[in-house]
Design a protein around this motif. Structure first.
Motif, PDB file in Angstrom:
ATOM      1  N   ALA A   1     -15.642  21.131  28.270  1.00 52.30           N
ATOM      2  CA  ALA A   1     -16.633  21.903  29.044  1.00 52.30           C
ATOM      3  C   ALA A   1     -17.830  22.173  28.131  1.00 52.30           C
ATOM      4  O   ALA A   1     -17.652  22.555  26.976  1.00 52.30           O
ATOM      5  N   VAL A   2     -19.024  21.909  28.628  1.00 52.91           N
ATOM      6  CA  VAL A   2     -20.225  22.168  27.813  1.00 52.91           C
ATOM      7  C   VAL A   2     -21.155  23.096  28.579  1.00 52.91           C
ATOM      8  O   VAL A   2     -21.071  23.199  29.819  1.00 52.91           O
ATOM      9  N   ASP A   3     -22.032  23.741  27.846  1.00 51.85           N
ATOM     10  CA  ASP A   3     -22.871  24.750  28.463  1.00 51.85           C
ATOM     11  C   ASP A   3     -24.166  24.136  29.005  1.00 51.85           C
ATOM     12  O   ASP A   3     -25.210  24.135  28.351  1.00 51.85           O
ATOM     13  N   LYS A   4     -24.076  23.557  30.188  1.00 57.73           N
ATOM     14  CA  LYS A   4     -25.235  22.951  30.856  1.00 57.73           C
ATOM     15  C   LYS A   4     -26.207  22.275  29.874  1.00 57.73           C
ATOM     16  O   LYS A   4     -27.285  22.803  29.579  1.00 57.73           O
ATOM     17  N   ILE A   5     -25.791  21.119  29.393  1.00 56.61           N
ATOM     18  CA  ILE A   5     -26.604  20.385  28.417  1.00 56.61           C
ATOM     19  C   ILE A   5     -27.363  19.292  29.151  1.00 56.61           C
ATOM     20  O   ILE A   5     -26.781  18.593  30.002  1.00 56.61           O
ATOM     21  N   LYS A   6     -28.634  19.121  28.801  1.00 54.87           N
ATOM     22  CA  LYS A   6     -29.392  18.031  29.420  1.00 54.87           C
ATOM     23  C   LYS A   6     -29.218  16.784  28.545  1.00 54.87           C
ATOM     24  O   LYS A   6     -29.516  16.830  27.344  1.00 54.87           O
ATOM     25  N   THR A   7     -28.728  15.736  29.125  1.00 52.87           N
ATOM     26  CA  THR A   7     -28.494  14.522  28.331  1.00 52.87           C
ATOM     27  C   THR A   7     -28.451  13.285  29.220  1.00 52.87           C
ATOM     28  O   THR A   7     -28.129  13.369  30.400  1.00 52.87           O
ATOM     29  N   ARG A   8     -28.788  12.149  28.607  1.00 53.14           N
ATOM     30  CA  ARG A   8     -28.694  10.899  29.364  1.00 53.14           C
ATOM     31  C   ARG A   8     -27.480  10.084  28.901  1.00 53.14           C
ATOM     32  O   ARG A   8     -26.801   9.467  29.706  1.00 53.14           O
ATOM     33  N   TYR A   9     -27.213  10.119  27.580  1.00 58.15           N
ATOM     34  CA  TYR A   9     -26.108   9.307  27.050  1.00 58.15           C
ATOM     35  C   TYR A   9     -24.949  10.202  26.618  1.00 58.15           C
ATOM     36  O   TYR A   9     -25.161  11.284  26.076  1.00 58.15           O
ATOM     37  N   ILE A  10     -23.759   9.683  26.852  1.00 58.10           N
ATOM     38  CA  ILE A  10     -22.556  10.427  26.443  1.00 58.10           C
ATOM     39  C   ILE A  10     -21.639   9.465  25.703  1.00 58.10           C
ATOM     40  O   ILE A  10     -21.492   8.294  26.119  1.00 58.10           O
ATOM     41  N   ARG A  11     -21.059   9.955  24.634  1.00 57.82           N
ATOM     42  CA  ARG A  11     -20.113   9.102  23.897  1.00 57.82           C
ATOM     43  C   ARG A  11     -18.762   9.819  23.836  1.00 57.82           C
ATOM     44  O   ARG A  11     -18.706  11.010  23.535  1.00 57.82           O
ATOM     45  N   VAL A  12     -17.734   9.069  24.136  1.00 60.64           N
ATOM     46  CA  VAL A  12     -16.376   9.612  24.028  1.00 60.64           C
ATOM     47  C   VAL A  12     -15.651   8.781  22.977  1.00 60.64           C
ATOM     48  O   VAL A  12     -15.555   7.557  23.118  1.00 60.64           O
ATOM     49  N   ALA A  13     -15.201   9.447  21.910  1.00 58.66           N
ATOM     50  CA  ALA A  13     -14.482   8.728  20.848  1.00 58.66           C
ATOM     51  C   ALA A  13     -13.032   9.192  20.850  1.00 58.66           C
ATOM     52  O   ALA A  13     -12.742  10.350  20.550  1.00 58.66           O
ATOM     53  N   ALA A  14     -12.135   8.294  21.253  1.00 61.28           N
ATOM     54  CA  ALA A  14     -10.720   8.655  21.343  1.00 61.28           C
ATOM     55  C   ALA A  14      -9.964   7.958  20.225  1.00 61.28           C
ATOM     56  O   ALA A  14     -10.045   6.734  20.074  1.00 61.28           O
ATOM     57  N   LYS A  15      -9.235   8.742  19.445  1.00 61.39           N
ATOM     58  CA  LYS A  15      -8.552   8.209  18.267  1.00 61.39           C
ATOM     59  C   LYS A  15      -7.201   7.608  18.638  1.00 61.39           C
ATOM     60  O   LYS A  15      -6.342   8.275  19.213  1.00 61.39           O
ATOM     61  N   ASN A  16      -7.044   6.345  18.333  1.00 59.86           N
ATOM     62  CA  ASN A  16      -5.763   5.659  18.532  1.00 59.86           C
ATOM     63  C   ASN A  16      -4.841   6.059  17.371  1.00 59.86           C
ATOM     64  O   ASN A  16      -5.305   6.155  16.230  1.00 59.86           O
ATOM     65  N   VAL A  17      -3.544   6.279  17.647  1.00 57.83           N
ATOM     66  CA  VAL A  17      -2.641   6.624  16.533  1.00 57.83           C
ATOM     67  C   VAL A  17      -2.544   5.470  15.535  1.00 57.83           C
ATOM     68  O   VAL A  17      -2.048   5.633  14.436  1.00 57.83           O
ATOM     69  N   GLY A  18      -3.051   4.303  15.925  1.00 53.65           N
ATOM     70  CA  GLY A  18      -3.104   3.162  14.999  1.00 53.65           C
ATOM     71  C   GLY A  18      -1.862   2.302  15.078  1.00 53.65           C
ATOM     72  O   GLY A  18      -1.881   1.215  15.660  1.00 53.65           O
ATOM     73  N   VAL A  19      -0.778   2.832  14.520  1.00 49.55           N
ATOM     74  CA  VAL A  19       0.492   2.096  14.592  1.00 49.55           C
ATOM     75  C   VAL A  19       1.567   3.026  15.149  1.00 49.55           C
ATOM     76  O   VAL A  19       1.428   4.244  15.091  1.00 49.55           O
ATOM     77  N   CYS A  20       2.638   2.440  15.669  1.00 51.73           N
ATOM     78  CA  CYS A  20       3.726   3.261  16.212  1.00 51.73           C
ATOM     79  C   CYS A  20       4.314   4.095  15.068  1.00 51.73           C
ATOM     80  O   CYS A  20       4.599   3.552  13.994  1.00 51.73           O
ATOM     81  N   PRO A  21       4.475   5.412  15.300  1.00 52.17           N
ATOM     82  CA  PRO A  21       4.946   6.306  14.237  1.00 52.17           C
ATOM     83  C   PRO A  21       6.354   5.968  13.734  1.00 52.17           C
ATOM     84  O   PRO A  21       7.092   5.208  14.372  1.00 52.17           O
ATOM     85  N   SER A  22       6.721   6.586  12.612  1.00 49.71           N
ATOM     86  CA  SER A  22       7.971   6.217  11.927  1.00 49.71           C
ATOM     87  C   SER A  22       9.211   6.387  12.805  1.00 49.71           C
ATOM     88  O   SER A  22      10.182   5.659  12.673  1.00 49.71           O
ATOM     89  N   TRP A  23       9.180   7.365  13.762  1.00 52.16           N
ATOM     90  CA  TRP A  23      10.360   7.585  14.595  1.00 52.16           C
ATOM     91  C   TRP A  23      10.472   6.601  15.750  1.00 52.16           C
ATOM     92  O   TRP A  23      11.434   6.580  16.498  1.00 52.16           O
TER      93      TRP A  23
END
Ligand code: FUL
Length: 747
Positions: free
Chosen positions: A707-729
């Motif tokens: 949620a953002v406080d009414k920001i004026k913007t044209r471009y949005i970037r979403v950076a989602a972090k991949n865990v990379g490799v399957c964890p040890s368990w």
């Protein structure tokens, strides 16, 4: 990789491959058959048609709809698989009420309750003498409680059968992995459960098998477990890792269209079978390894079999994404509509439906689950309480003496229609009492003489010709068919192919309550969208709400397309004769800015490429199915998406959706960061969400919203972090992990 997931079912399949069958007296007819050397394919097919269920398998099949109750340490730890080192002090239901469980289950029409007496974490819901890791060391009832006993008592009072799930895999027990010692421990626990709680109708052995606390793997002595069960509870069926009932091959709730209960049983020790033919042919035998295949029992599969066995399918599925209760899934309880669909696709496809309903931390089944079950029951009752073949006259093209066509509609399961020897295709003309409208059909073979029908169709007389309205392959114990409403006075069942004389012990026609259709079925829109509602039933009207509440007779009546200008949860139902008569159908609509273009810093995988870049901006949400074209998959890489709104907008919310399906190597992002920019060069970080990755079996979709406080913007970037490799368990630790995204919404 997803195409080759390493999950617990693989181990299940492995164990099924090597498991042994108990001794059965060789008598015909029986629930197995030996194929003698030199028997022709024709003879084998006929033989398959005379293999019948054992009495315990038959009583189990007749229950049709049964309940699973996952409850235990995981309920309190908010997990799906415990480690085994949980503190018994955590187990403390505040208001456990087994009678409430049983009432909910009985009201829904289920006939048995299978309770998870011990799950993989080893915590026992009964005060087992053989471990301290049990209820007696919990604060619940001052350590004097016994969940299994309360459940058994409640079931007895209500006339509901009791089953037990006892996980062979035990992550707590020290002797696990020291095979003979643990086998004895497991038999002791079985003996406790099977001696102290009255009649047990099903023992459920799951296929998961991992390492114990000492890092050692256990060799299970299945034969000795079965012996204990046969000795103490001979009427109990042994399911999944057992000889009586097989896993349908999926946990989705959807069985096969073609479901044979007679399967080839391939022997590892053919000489032994030949030598002991008709005496003790079972030792050394195993069932097909691939229980997930599309075809387990067709002519092609059985023509080379050395022996055949009655091994019917059970369809296990949870009412929620997880097997155990998680508060976070309260809104993800399957809708009545979905449960009805599952019912038709399991009970209606020659399988028993084992539906899991997990009690919450209070020890009660929660409101949302009860509501969904009531909705399911209501639809089933509305549909199946009036059989429209009452008073019908039946003319069969061929019938055996004492087994007339009329037996198929006489409501007495013991009476059945069949043909004379050698007649393997036939028709039943059914003249209804009057012209009627129907959209469902029920067929049942008399499986006490075998499963035989391979192909059939249903036709209705239009006044001029016979029109096909539905067709199917196998029938088995029960087959339900859905088709558009048809009005006719005469129908015809055509058995096209059967393995020997076909049988029908029941044939019924029904009218399901009206179905409401919402078009489009949810999605996003920029300024406004028009939604149309309709029903498939003449004379029905539609009432709806837009705030997520269930429609009542006072809700808005639909007449012209609804114009939505803001986000809404639309629920609609049909009304006939002043009464609400269908379960509400739900669709979610989100008002958001349209995204003009999207680009990714690192490419998505061509294997899970959805509709390309457009996937995340087409307003369509993906289902839990990883093959849904609405998913975009990133292998090992982060998902960094930049979207262009086309012009500067005042933004208050940014949402990105992801999938979790760890068994298929798909993990939620460990963190999602949101940025805005007016010029696509200078970026401002407006929020970040972290999400610790925990080991879980839960398959779900999750929205990350900033949620953002009414920001004026044209471009949005979403950076989602991949865990990379399957964890040890993870069983595939170290392999590249997947990140799946379906949509980015900007509001
Ligand atoms: C599986 C288990 O691993 C799950 O936790 C659940 O109990 C399911 C019914 O069987 O194999």
């Amino acid at each position: 990789m997803i195409e080759n997931p390493t999950n617990k079912r693989c181990s299940l399949v492995f164990y099924l491959c090597v498991m042994f069958f108990p001794c059965v007296e060789a008598q015909q007819p029986s629930n197995y058959a030996i194929i003698k050397p030199g028997e022709s394919p024709e003879e084998i097919i006929h033989k398959a048609a005379t293999v019948i269920p054992s009495p315990r398998q038959l009583s189990w099949q007749q229950m049709e709809f049964i309940a699973f109750v996952h409850f235990g340490m995981n309920t309190f730890m908010d997990r799906e698989w415990g480690q085994g080192n949980e503190d018994p002090a955590v187990f403390n239901p505040t208001d456990l009420d087994a009678r409430q469980w049983v009432k909910v289950i009985k009201d829904a029409g289920m006939k048995m309750l299978i309770v998870t007496a011990k799950h993989h974490d080893g915590f026992c819901l009964w005060p087992s003498k053989y471990t301290d890791h049990n209820v007696k060391n919990s604060p619940w009832k001052g350590g004097k409680g016994d969940v299994v006993s309360e459940v058994a008592q409640a079931c007895r009072e209500a006339g509901i059968k009791l089953g037990v799930y006892l996980s062979p895999w035990d992550r707590h027990e020290k002797s696990y992995g020291d095979s003979p010692t643990y086998n004895e421990h497991f038999r002791n626990q079985l003996r406790e459960l099977l001696s102290n709680y009255g009649d047990i109708a099903e023992v459920w052995f799951d296929g998961a098998c991992g390492e114990g606390p000492n890092g050692k793997r256990q060799e299970y002595d299945w034969q000795s477990y079965y012996k204990v069960i046969r000795e103490l509870q001979p009427q109990a069926v042994i399911a999944i890792m057992g000889p009586d009932i097989r896993w349908v091959g999926t946990e989705s709730g959807y069985g096969r269209e073609t479901e044979w209960s007679v399967l080839p049983r391939v022997s590892q020790n053919l000489d032994a079978i030949a030598a002991s033919s008709q005496q003790d042919p079972i030792a050394g035998a195993y069932v097909p390894g691939d229980l997930m295949g599309d075809d387990l029992g067709s002519r092609d599969k059985i023509k080379t079999a050395k022996s055949l066995v009655w091994y019917p399918a059970e369809t296990d599925v949870s009412i929620r994404p997880g097997w155990f209760y998680h508060e976070g899934q309260d809104d993800l309880v399957k809708t009545p509509g979905k449960l009805v669909d599952i019912y038709y696709s399991s009970v209606g496809r020659n399988s028993v439906l084992l539906l899991n309903i997990p009690p919450d931390k209070r020890g009660r089944i929660s409101g949302n689950d009860i509501k969904a079950l009531k909705g399911l029951r209501k639809t089933l009752d509305q549909t199946f309480s009036t059989n429209l073949t009452t008073g019908a006259r039946v003319i069969a093209s061929n019938e055996r003496l004492g087994h007339s066509g009329a037996s198929s509609v006489d409501r007495d399961a013991k009476n059945y229609w069949t043909t004379e020897d050698g007649v393997e295709s036939a028709t039943l003309d059914i003249q209804l009492a009057r012209t009627l409208t129907f959209n469902r059909a029920l067929l049942q073979e008399n499986i006490t003489v075998g499963q035989r029908v391979e192909a059939f169709r249903l036709e209705a007389w239009t006044g001029k010709t016979w029109r096909e309205i539905a067709r199917g392959t196998t029938i088995g114990y029960k087959r339900l068919l859905r088709f558009p409403s048809m009005t006719a006075a005469k129908v015809r069942v055509v058995v096209e192919r059967s393995r020997t004389s076909p049988t029908l012990s029941a044939f019924g026609l029904f009218k399901a309550p009206p179905n409401v259709v919402i078009e489009p079925y949810g999605g996003s829109f920029e300024t406004e969208t028009r939604v149309r509602l309709s029903t498939d039933t003449k004379g029905a009207t539609v009432r709806y709400t837009l705030d997520g509440t269930d429609p009542t007779m006072r809700s808005a009546k639909y007449s012209t397309p609804i114009v939505l200008t803001r986000s809404a949860i639309l629920k609609a139902t049909a009304v006939i004769g002043g009464e609400l008569c269908a379960e509400p159908v739900v669709a979610r609509f989100i008002r958001c800015f349209s995204v003009k273009s999207a680009e990714f810093e690192k490419p998505f995988s061509p294997k899970y490429a959805g509709h390309g870049e457009a996937t995340i901006m087409n307003g369509k949400r993906a289902s839990l199915d990883l093959n849904d074209k609405e998913w975009l998959g990133f292998l090992g890489d982060d998902m960094i998406a930049t979207v262009d709104l086309g012009q500067a907008r005042t933004v208050s919310k940014i949402t990105a959706g992801f999938l979790q399906q760890q068994g298929s190597w798909i993990f939620l992002p460990s963190a999602v960061t949101f940025f805005v920019s007016e010029d696509k060069t200078n970026w401002r970080d407006v929020g970040a969400l972290k999400s610790p990755i925990e080991q879980t079996e839960r398959v779900l979709t999750k929205d990350f919203t900033c949620a953002v406080d009414k920001i004026k913007t044209r471009y949005i970037r979403v950076a989602a972090k991949n865990v990379g490799v399957c964890p040890s368990w993870h069983p595939s630790a170290g392999e590249k992990a997947w990140l799946f995204t379906d949509e980015i919404f900007v509001e």
